[in-house]
Design a protein around this motif. Sequence first.
Motif, PDB file in Angstrom:
ATOM      1  N   LYS A 299      -3.350   3.707 -13.173  1.00  0.00           N
ATOM      2  CA  LYS A 299      -3.655   2.371 -12.688  1.00  0.00           C
ATOM      3  C   LYS A 299      -3.281   1.327 -13.732  1.00  0.00           C
ATOM      4  CE  LYS A 299      -7.558   3.906  -9.832  1.00  0.00           C
ATOM      5  NZ  LYS A 299      -9.005   3.720  -9.536  1.00  0.00           N
TER       6      LYS A 299
ATOM      7  N   LEU B 262      -7.039  -6.959  -4.615  1.00  0.00           N
ATOM      8  CA  LEU B 262      -6.995  -7.011  -6.081  1.00  0.00           C
ATOM      9  C   LEU B 262      -7.949  -8.055  -6.657  1.00  0.00           C
ATOM     10  CD1 LEU B 262      -3.112  -6.743  -6.531  1.00  0.00           C
ATOM     11  CD2 LEU B 262      -4.794  -4.914  -6.688  1.00  0.00           C
TER      12      LEU B 262
ATOM     13  N   ARG C 242       0.822  -1.206   0.000  1.00  0.00           N
ATOM     14  CA  ARG C 242       0.000   0.000   0.000  1.00  0.00           C
ATOM     15  C   ARG C 242       0.862   1.265   0.000  1.00  0.00           C
ATOM     16  NH1 ARG C 242      -3.515  -3.499   2.870  1.00  0.00           N
ATOM     17  NH2 ARG C 242      -2.238  -3.304   4.751  1.00  0.00           N
TER      18      ARG C 242
ATOM     19  N   ARG D 192       0.819   1.279  -4.174  1.00  0.00           N
ATOM     20  CA  ARG D 192      -0.502   1.872  -4.392  1.00  0.00           C
ATOM     21  C   ARG D 192      -0.539   3.376  -4.134  1.00  0.00           C
ATOM     22  NH1 ARG D 192      -4.628  -1.095  -6.786  1.00  0.00           N
ATOM     23  NH2 ARG D 192      -6.206  -0.343  -5.320  1.00  0.00           N
TER      24      ARG D 192
ATOM     25  N   PHE E 108       2.671  -2.549 -12.293  1.00  0.00           N
ATOM     26  CA  PHE E 108       2.066  -1.331 -11.767  1.00  0.00           C
ATOM     27  C   PHE E 108       2.854  -0.157 -12.327  1.00  0.00           C
ATOM     28  CE2 PHE E 108       0.866  -4.645  -8.879  1.00  0.00           C
ATOM     29  CZ  PHE E 108      -0.439  -4.345  -8.532  1.00  0.00           C
TER      30      PHE E 108
END
Length: 328
Positions: free
Chosen positions: A140, A124, A55, A59, A135
């Motif tokens: 995205k 996911l 994360r 992300r 990624f």
Amino acid sequence: MYGKLYILLLGFIFVYNDRVDGQMKKETLLSEKVTQMMEWTSKRSVIKMNGDKFRRFVRAPPRNYSVVIMFTALQPQRQCGVCRQADEEFQVLANSWRYSSAFTNKVFFASVDFDEGSDVFQMLNMNSAPTFLHFPSKGKPRRADTYELQVRGFAAEQLARWVADRTDVQIRVIRPPNYAGPLLLGFLLAGIGGLAYLRRNNLEFLFNKNVWAFSALCFVLIMTSGQMWNHIRGPPYAHKNPSTGQISYIHGSSQAQFVAETHIVLLFNAAITMGIVLLCEAASSDLDIGKRKIMCVAGIALVVLFFSWLLSVFRAKYHGYPYSFLMS
């Protein structure tokens, strides 16, 4: 009036300072993330990630680097043999990039194990392993950022081509030296040489047409079963569905195959060939009529049964094929 202008000027200054401070904080955070990723990569080419690391470093923005992640299940209780084979190829790819002279912080390689990052799998909506995802540094992941494992296989060379398509980073795969092949070839040649030396006074077997016919037949069966495709693409031996536990030995697409599938096709082709040989021998041999009948029946049974199985495999891979024989 001057008071209003003064207040407006102060407002612009505050907004500008906030933007500058925000930009500086963003650059500082990005620098810290890149530094941390580089430090992890210096210790091991494939960064092991859990939910928190994923994360924070994958992300969450900001990020100016791409991350290629292998989602896997390497714990023994998962019994994922394909995961171990894919992990070895992924390590080869990551090491080739890490020790390359062109290495930069543009791309990092990481892995998430199901037992250490099950929350990432849930995030996911993933229910299978191994899976490779890219990624990108901005935005995205798209559909093309998911590696088509069933079609391409997990060989490091195929993964490198996919990474080049997604990131424009060219990775020259360098494998560690493997002396098993040369040693095996050396032992084989030594064995053949020793056999020829022991039988140097009786080398008629070299001119035996049955020996050469059998050798040629074995070579043809191996090549027609798809072994060369396996050597080039490196597909998994079989596929186990993590949700159901069912193992598939036949790939459902005509564009790919499993190693087990080639072994099955090899067996079917060999059985059909044996049936044809028995039929030919039954027609041309000097044996008594009873043995020739047995050979004829056995040959017909082999050809009919295994050709039906082979045709059913073909129908399973080429959907819509209209013909079948004995078996659907």
